[in-house]
Motif scaffolding. Structure first.
Motif: not given
Length: 101
Positions: A49-59
């Protein structure tokens, strides 16, 4: 004997067109070979049930640009330099369109 400049130009265009055709064929093959992996990732995202894309993990303002403020990149100072590399890769959000009431 020297070649005309137009012949050199046409040879270069033909060579580049051949390279472009090869790149398009290669891209189509890669898309077809990656289809099972993409389907498996879509199934996993649906199950978790993932809703959003995590583009970068930094901030925070690069992880999910849809829910951050426009000034969050400058939270230290309005004139501060970007200290995360991913901040230079992201486009700023589009300007809101003002509509009269």
């Amino acid at each position: 004997m020297t070649c005309r400049k137009s012949a050199l130009f046409l040879n270069a265009v033909a060579f580049l067109a051949l390279i472009l055709a090869g790149l398009l064929v290669h891209a189509r093959q890669r898309v077809n070979s990656a289809a099972p992996v993409v389907a498996a990732n879509a199934l996993l995202a649906r199950q978790l049930q993932l809703t959003d894309l995590c583009v970068f993990t930094e901030t925070g303002y690069t992880r999910n640009p849809g829910i951050t403020g426009t000034a969050s990149a400058f939270q230290d100072s309005p004139l501060s330099l970007e200290h995360f590399p991913s901040g230079t890769l992201m486009q700023p959000p589009p300007a809101p369109v003002w509509e009269p009431p």
